[in-house]
Design an enzyme around this catalytic site. Structure first.
Site, PDB file in Angstrom:
ATOM      1  N   ASP A  67      38.585  -1.041  10.931  1.00 42.41           N
ATOM      2  CA  ASP A  67      38.682  -0.280  11.959  1.00 42.41           C
ATOM      3  C   ASP A  67      39.612   0.878  11.617  1.00 42.41           C
ATOM      4  OD1 ASP A  67      40.495  -2.030  12.168  1.00 42.41           O
ATOM      5  OD2 ASP A  67      39.900  -2.968  14.069  1.00 42.41           O
ATOM      6  N   ASN A 136      42.650 -11.706  23.428  1.00 43.44           N
ATOM      7  CA  ASN A 136      41.152 -11.903  24.380  1.00 43.44           C
ATOM      8  C   ASN A 136      40.079 -12.087  23.335  1.00 43.44           C
ATOM      9  OD1 ASN A 136      40.836  -9.620  23.123  1.00 43.44           O
ATOM     10  ND2 ASN A 136      40.676  -8.252  24.816  1.00 43.44           N
ATOM     11  N   HIS A 138      39.032 -10.633  20.587  1.00 43.35           N
ATOM     12  CA  HIS A 138      38.489  -9.488  20.072  1.00 43.35           C
ATOM     13  C   HIS A 138      38.466  -9.573  18.545  1.00 43.35           C
ATOM     14  CE1 HIS A 138      42.379  -7.010  20.136  1.00 43.35           C
ATOM     15  NE2 HIS A 138      42.255  -7.307  18.879  1.00 43.35           N
ATOM     16  N   GLU A 143      35.804  -5.777  21.747  1.00 42.03           N
ATOM     17  CA  GLU A 143      36.408  -6.200  22.840  1.00 42.03           C
ATOM     18  C   GLU A 143      35.555  -7.218  23.688  1.00 42.03           C
ATOM     19  OE1 GLU A 143      39.605  -5.918  23.381  1.00 42.03           O
ATOM     20  OE2 GLU A 143      40.342  -4.229  22.501  1.00 42.03           O
TER      21      GLU A 143
HETATM   22  C1  F6R Z   1      42.983  -4.988  12.902  1.00 46.79           C
HETATM   23  C2  F6R Z   1      41.996  -5.696  13.819  1.00 46.79           C
HETATM   24  C3  F6R Z   1      42.302  -6.511  15.139  1.00 46.79           C
HETATM   25  C4  F6R Z   1      43.476  -7.420  14.854  1.00 46.79           C
HETATM   26  C5  F6R Z   1      43.895  -8.317  16.064  1.00 46.79           C
HETATM   27  C6  F6R Z   1      44.675  -9.379  15.876  1.00 46.79           C
HETATM   28  O1  F6R Z   1      42.384  -4.428  12.093  1.00 46.79           O
HETATM   29  O2  F6R Z   1      40.925  -5.242  13.907  1.00 46.79           O
HETATM   30  O3  F6R Z   1      41.343  -7.235  15.561  1.00 46.79           O
HETATM   31  O4  F6R Z   1      42.973  -8.408  13.678  1.00 46.79           O
HETATM   32  O5  F6R Z   1      44.246  -7.558  17.132  1.00 46.79           O
HETATM   33  O6  F6R Z   1      45.991  -8.914  15.694  1.00 46.79           O
HETATM   34  P1  F6R Z   1      47.456  -9.653  15.130  1.00 46.79           P
HETATM   35  O7  F6R Z   1      46.999 -10.080  14.104  1.00 46.79           O
HETATM   36  O8  F6R Z   1      48.327  -8.325  15.306  1.00 46.79           O
HETATM   37  O9  F6R Z   1      47.556 -10.587  16.154  1.00 46.79           O
END
Ligand code: F6R
Length: 242
Positions: A67, A136, A138, A143
């Site tokens: 992303d 959550n 995702h 989401e």
């Molecule tokens: C990052 C992404 C997000 C993260 C997720 C967990 O490219 O797509 O889905 O993997 O928000 O983030 P952290 O590792 O910061 O807890």
């Protein structure tokens, strides 16, 4: 699903880096799907260390990221382009031209989403996709929703996410309101998936996502349907699993 239990964050990073490096060694021209966020930083540090020791060669590797924020140029220090260069690309011998992320500066979502989806197809798909897990449930920017989003798409960031990201920008107005992300179908098409999760604050969502029902309200739960998923989690993240 395979489960690797790590003692702590360092152990988790080593185990995840081991899986990625095994992929690179077995297929030096592989396509890696990469993630940003705080969890993969240790994994990237470990890969860099092995590269510096001469144990890993990225010269034929191609990467596609999950992303990118819409509206942020690559040189903005909050962009995922910037993150990937800082934590991995600028520290190993990967060719710049073999690293791909969605183009946050493309204003036309339809154009950018179909370009990125076509690119992934042209590369022959993703051999190994690394994923973090949101609080959550995702994955990427997919989401919780009423249905699973399928292909690469543009998402409106939730107010909560904008609020949480505000601290990194001069003002709330500067926080991107949209992002481009691989969809659930894109992610599920990866041949192998490695999910990394660390910390007690993720224990609840790990349990729901991997030991609960499959539902778009917890996007990561769909990973239970993939035939080659490895969950690498530390003991804290697995503390609610009996
Ligand atoms: C990052 C992404 C997000 C993260 C997720 C967990 O490219 O797509 O889905 O993997 O928000 O983030 P952290 O590792 O910061 O807890």
């Amino acid at each position: 699903m395979r489960l690797y239990t790590a003692k702590d964050y360092n152990d988790l990073s080593r185990k995840a880096a081991n899986l990625l490096s095994a992929q690179i060694i077995m297929k030096p021209w592989c396509v890696l799907g990469l993630a940003t966020g705080s969890t993969p930083i240790g994994t990237y540090d470990q890969l860099v260390e092995w590269y510096r020791k001469g144990d890993l060669d990225f010269s034929e590797v191609t990467t596609v990221n999950l992303d990118e924020y819409k509206g942020l140029p690559a040189d903005n220090d909050q962009s995922y382009h910037y993150f990937m260069h800082k934590h991995l690309f600028d520290r190993v011998n990967i060719k710049e031209g073999n690293t791909y992320l969605p183009d946050g500066m493309e204003e036309d979502p339809e154009k950018e989403c179909s370009r990125y989806a076509r690119l992934i197809n042209r590369l022959g798909g993703v051999d190994m996709q690394l994923l973090g897990l949101g609080h959550n449930g995702h994955i990427g920017f997919n989401e919780p929703d009423e249905a699973f989003e399928k292909e690469v798409h543009c998402v409106d960031l939730q107010e909560r996410t904008i609020e949480a990201n505000k601290r990194f920008f001069a003002s709330a107005d500067d926080v991107p309101k949209q992002a481009y992300t691989m969809g659930i179908k894109t992610i599920m098409q990866a041949r192998k998936i490695v999910v990394i999760v660390s910390g007690e604050e993720k224990a609840e969502i790990v349990k729901k996502a991997f030991w609960g029902p499959v539902t778009p309200k917890i996007p990561a739960s769909i990973l239970q349907m993939h035939n080659d998923v490895t969950l690498v989690a530390d003991e804290a993240a697995l503390s609610l699993i009996g």
